[in-house]
Design a protein around this motif. Structure first.
Motif, short mmCIF file in Angstrom:
data_model
loop_
_atom_site.label_atom_id
_atom_site.label_comp_id
_atom_site.label_asym_id
_atom_site.label_seq_id
_atom_site.Cartn_x
_atom_site.Cartn_y
_atom_site.Cartn_z
N TRP A 262 0.84 -1.21 0.00
CA TRP A 262 0.00 0.00 0.00
C TRP A 262 0.87 1.26 0.00
O TRP A 262 0.59 2.23 -0.70
CB TRP A 262 -0.94 0.01 1.21
CG TRP A 262 -1.76 1.25 1.27
CD1 TRP A 262 -1.43 2.43 1.87
CD2 TRP A 262 -3.04 1.47 0.65
NE1 TRP A 262 -2.41 3.37 1.68
CE2 TRP A 262 -3.41 2.81 0.93
CE3 TRP A 262 -3.89 0.66 -0.11
CZ2 TRP A 262 -4.62 3.35 0.48
CZ3 TRP A 262 -5.09 1.20 -0.56
CH2 TRP A 262 -5.44 2.53 -0.27
N ARG A 265 1.98 2.96 -3.05
CA ARG A 265 0.94 3.58 -3.89
C ARG A 265 0.65 2.77 -5.15
O ARG A 265 0.85 3.24 -6.26
CB ARG A 265 1.38 5.00 -4.29
CG ARG A 265 1.48 5.94 -3.14
CD ARG A 265 0.17 6.70 -2.94
NE ARG A 265 0.02 7.12 -1.56
CZ ARG A 265 -1.00 6.76 -0.79
NH1 ARG A 265 -1.95 5.98 -1.25
NH2 ARG A 265 -1.09 7.19 0.44
N TYR A 274 -8.85 1.15 0.72
CA TYR A 274 -8.23 1.67 1.96
C TYR A 274 -9.00 1.17 3.17
O TYR A 274 -8.41 0.70 4.15
CB TYR A 274 -8.20 3.19 1.94
CG TYR A 274 -7.55 3.80 3.17
CD1 TYR A 274 -6.19 3.62 3.41
CD2 TYR A 274 -8.28 4.56 4.07
CE1 TYR A 274 -5.57 4.17 4.53
CE2 TYR A 274 -7.68 5.12 5.19
CZ TYR A 274 -6.32 4.92 5.42
OH TYR A 274 -5.73 5.47 6.52
N GLY B 361 -9.77 5.97 9.37
CA GLY B 361 -9.19 7.19 8.80
C GLY B 361 -8.24 7.90 9.76
O GLY B 361 -7.28 8.54 9.33
N LEU B 369 -0.06 4.53 7.12
CA LEU B 369 -0.94 4.03 6.05
C LEU B 369 -1.90 5.18 5.72
O LEU B 369 -2.85 5.42 6.45
CB LEU B 369 -1.71 2.79 6.51
CG LEU B 369 -0.87 1.52 6.65
CD1 LEU B 369 -1.66 0.43 7.36
CD2 LEU B 369 -0.38 1.02 5.30
N HIS B 370 -1.60 5.87 4.65
CA HIS B 370 -2.36 7.07 4.32
C HIS B 370 -3.42 6.75 3.29
O HIS B 370 -3.23 5.87 2.45
CB HIS B 370 -1.41 8.15 3.82
CG HIS B 370 -0.39 8.52 4.85
ND1 HIS B 370 -0.62 9.44 5.84
CD2 HIS B 370 0.85 8.01 5.10
CE1 HIS B 370 0.44 9.52 6.63
NE2 HIS B 370 1.34 8.65 6.21
N PRO B 371 -4.55 7.48 3.35
CA PRO B 371 -5.62 7.21 2.38
C PRO B 371 -5.14 7.40 0.95
O PRO B 371 -4.15 8.11 0.71
CB PRO B 371 -6.69 8.25 2.73
CG PRO B 371 -6.38 8.71 4.10
CD PRO B 371 -4.91 8.55 4.30
N ALA B 372 -5.84 6.77 0.05
CA ALA B 372 -5.51 6.94 -1.37
C ALA B 372 -5.70 8.40 -1.75
O ALA B 372 -6.59 9.06 -1.24
CB ALA B 372 -6.41 6.05 -2.22
N PRO B 373 -4.84 8.93 -2.63
CA PRO B 373 -4.96 10.34 -3.00
C PRO B 373 -6.26 10.62 -3.76
O PRO B 373 -6.79 9.74 -4.39
CB PRO B 373 -3.74 10.60 -3.89
CG PRO B 373 -3.19 9.27 -4.26
CD PRO B 373 -3.72 8.25 -3.31
#
Lengths: 402, 373
Positions: A262, A265, A274, B361, B369-373
């Protein structure tokens, strides 16, 4: 041996530490041949300290093994490559210790522990998986031994093994649980044929073993004739101990692999994946904590039944996470590294590529007890629900439908 | 130091005392009767919990009139209260309001309120929507000017039973916290019909009401966030209690219910569903204990521990309650059986103090672990 007469007073951590240091002083790992070093370690009782004296141990508490291992590791000593001989260490040895004669213990345990002789396990059959007690491999009396004919399956290490622990049917007229006997089988016997068993990943970790009138002397029987099921229970109990309970850091397993994917990206990363990723990450972390909690219960002397939850959760999470990873990878997920038949020495569930991990994880809910059988065990032994109706308990094995 | 994920002897004793009291005074039939009579709480039970068991002052320091215990013990009480869906304002008063008060700087006003609430002389609540999640922006619904508050906040837990209100308000210089006496004429606390019958919610309105400021802009946002986080961590233990009752009662029911000449508990399709619930409970308990422990020791990992525990335990309790209703069959759908009390509590708890996806979130960035852009 006279110089190191065991005195229970010194079988504490400090005693074992100094004993290990003395051993290292007279057996320098830098100048001693590996095999020689391991055999000397066994003879000094430092192989598995909870085993009896003379059989590689000192009759010390099992928990103190880590003290010895830490000293040896710090000194750069070679180990016995436990991942290569797991069946021998985890399953054959405790069974031999519990049921073997003195001669059998003396003959088998030392080369088993040093890895000079590799062991495998001949239990499962094409017709006896979850229902192991229905094994049909026949052992028939002949003179001072037995002739064995049948087929075994899912045997790891069979192609490298010198010996096998073998579960057979000796009395087809008895009910299934009562007509079995347990043997040590010589894998070099001309009646033993080993073929690789290719699995859905393309590789062959396991084997099929065909027994065609293989000869086993009666002196290689473990336990009484007809007592095979009870002996096998000991083996299987130790399998469960061997599988459970090593402490793991956060993201230590499949969740870490997928989290790293993840972080790079990948193509398939979006808001919906997510949330799935986070839900699985959370469950993996909670399962890790449950494992830790289980360890604390054991240390406090009150083991709970939670162990059976660990494997159920591990299998589920490995499968969900590895499936998610393939989706995250998008195009990359459509490729596989190599379908050719390989024979890996050891297996790593989180190794190779995402495609391999996805496919290999499918075995996690089948090997070592299917998730369905585990749920039965939890339901019956933990929750106290009625057992499944049985139609096979008091019927001669030969009359069971199959 | 390694976190202790077990229950200490003292914690087990505390659990036993609370459970004895609730078994006697708060069996599910009694809770149901109260609901039918339109009573939203059990003030007598609350009084006993506060004064005889000290359940309202566990994590308050000795010198402020508390027991000097920790969030670990608070969580044990929450677990038992969840098991009995006890209609008492524990979450609002002993957890949210008390944690907020504890976070504020010591001072005559704060200490007096805290001592009163801890002793059970007064009941308090934190005036935020029950759905608030840690990591959210400071609420702007109430404005403060020269010590007077105006504004309204909807869906506040345990508002109707509160004598004093801890109110986050936006002042001229930024976020602040106030204590307001609920008996003030210009405070309106309207009990609304709560989805969770055993946890009342209210809409609270302030019309130019005098309040005592207990946290300045330098501290208020942190205090509020910490209180909401502690609430979410403790709620995870309540959810474990809810889930455990649902599993236990379903197991008992399926053992004694016969259909087609067999106990329902002998059907593999049902056994496997119960085994799965048991698994969920095992991991939920570990997560909840870890969160309680990390909050108790003010560990750096507390935010992660709470995110894990709340997002997981919320789902587990809700699933257990849904299975409880389904596996009870027709009787589970009736008003007379208590299963619906647990379903309502579990579903409301899933939303309370942050839904699982809200916690995902917040948690993700904490573990890179960052949210999808």
């Amino acid at each position: 041996m006279s110089e190191s007469v065991t005195d229970t007073a010194e079988l504490d951590a400090e005693g074992l530490r100094s004993r290990t240091r003395e051993f290292l002083a007279s057996n320098d790992p830098a100048t001693t041949d590996r095999g020689e070093f391991l055999r000397a370690r066994f003879d000094a009782g430092l192989a598995w300290v909870h085993y009896p004296e003379g059989l590689g141990g000192l009759g010390a508490p099992r928990a103190l093994q880590s003290v010895v291992d830490a000293e040896l590791e710090a000194a750069g000593a070679p180990d016995n490559e436990p991942s290569r001989i797991g069946i021998g260490l985890g399953m054959a040895a405790p069974t031999i210790l519990a049921f073997g004669t003195d001669e059998q213990k003396q003959r088998f345990l030392r080369p088993l522990w040093t890895g000079d002789e590799v062991w495998c396990q001949l239990f499962s059959e094409p017709g006896a998986g979850s229902d192991l007690a229905s094994v049909g491999t026949r052992a028939e009396r002949e003179g001072d031994g037995w002739r064995v004919t049948g087929q075994k399956v899912w045997t790891s290490s069979a192609h490298n093994a010198r010996w096998a622990i073998l579960l057979t049917r000796t009395d087809p007229d008895a009910p299934k649980h009562k007509g079995m006997s347990y043997f040590v089988c010589d894998m070099t016997d001309p009646g033993v044929e080993v073929r690789p068993l290719r699995q859905i990943t393309g590789e062959a970790e396991f084997n099929e073993v065909f027994l065609n009138e293989a000869w086993i002397p009666d002196s290689n029987r473990l336990g009484e004739v007809g007592e095979g099921w009870r002996v096998a229970q000991t083996t299987l109990m130790n399998e469960r101990v061997a599988i459970g309970g090593r402490p793991m850091p956060r993201e230590g397993g499949m969740s870490g692999v997928v989290a790293d994917t993840w972080r790079k990206r990948p193509e398939g990363a979006d808001a919906a994946t997510y949330d799935r990723l986070m839900a699985l990450w959370v469950e993996a972390e909670a399962l890790r904590l449950a494992g830790k909690r289980l360890g604390q219960q054991l240390a406090a002397g009150s083991p709970g039944p939670e162990g059976s939850a660990m494997k159920l959760g591990f299998a589920r999470l490995s499968q969900e996470l590895s499936g998610l990873e393939l989706e995250l990878l998008g195009q990359e997920g459509l490729r596989y590294d190599d379908w050719s038949l390989r024979r890996p020495e050891t297996v790593n569930f989180t190794g190779r590529t995402a495609g391999y991990r996805y496919l290999r994880a499918k075995g996690n809910s089948i090997e070592g007890g299917t998730s369905e059988v585990l749920r039965n065990i939890i339901a019956e032994r933990v929750l106290g629900l009625p057992a499944e109706a049985r139609a096979d308990k008091d019927v001669p094995w030969k009359d069971l439908p199959r | 130091m390694s976190p202790n994920l077990l229950y200490s002897t003292e914690e087990q004793d505390l659990r036993a005392s609370v459970r004895d009291l609730l078994t006697d005074r708060c069996p599910p039939e009694r809770v149901l009767e109260r609901c039918e009579e339109g009573e939203t709480g059990d003030p007598a039970l609350w009084h006993t919990l506060a004064t005889q068991l000290g359940a309202t002052s566990l994590h308050v320091p000795d010198e402020l009139g508390g027991q000097g215990a920790s969030v670990r013990e608070v969580a044990v009480v929450a677990e038992e209260l969840g098991r009995f869906v006890a209609p008492v304002p524990f979450l609002g008063s002993a957890v949210l309001a008390t944690s907020a008060l504890l976070g504020c700087r010591a001072g005559q006003q704060r200490d007096a309120v805290l001592a009163d609430v801890a002793a059970g002389n007064r009941t308090a609540t934190l005036v935020v929507p029950l759905s608030s999640c840690v990591g959210g922006s400071f609420p702007t619904a109430v404005r403060a000017g020269e010590g007077r508050l105006s504004g309204s906040v909807r869906t506040v837990a345990d508002g109707a039973s509160a004598d004093c209100l801890i109110v986050p308000a936006r002042g001229a210089d930024g976020p602040e916290l106030y204590v307001v006496d609920a008996a003030e004429g210009r405070v309106a606390v309207d009990a609304v019909t709560s989805f969770d019958i055993t946890r009342p919610v209210s809409d609270v309105e302030f019309d130019d009401v005098a309040g005592v400021r207990i946290a300045d802009p330098d501290l208020a946002a942190t205090v509020l966030d910490d209180a909401v986080r502690t609430g979410a961590g403790v709620l995870a233990s309540e959810q474990v209690g809810v889930a455990e009752w649902c599993l236990d009662s379903t197991v008992e029911y399926l053992k004694q219910r016969y259909q087609f000449g067999r106990a329902l508990a002998s059907y593999q399709a049902l056994k496997h569903r119960l085994a799965d619930l048991w698994y969920e409970l095992v991991v939920a308990r570990a997560a909840a204990r870890y969160a309680a422990d990390q909050l108790a020791t003010a560990s750096d990992d507390a935010p992660v521990a709470v995110g894990v525990a709340q997002s997981l335990c919320a789902r587990v309790a809700r699933h257990a309650a849904e299975e409880c209703v389904q596996l009870h069959g027709g009787i589970g759908m009736t008003w007379e059986h208590p299963a619906h009390l647990y379903l309502k509590r579990a579903k409301a708890d899933e939303i309370a103090l942050g839904s699982p996806s809200a916690h995902h979130g917040v948690l993700g960035p904490l573990v890179d672990l960052h949210p999808a852009p």
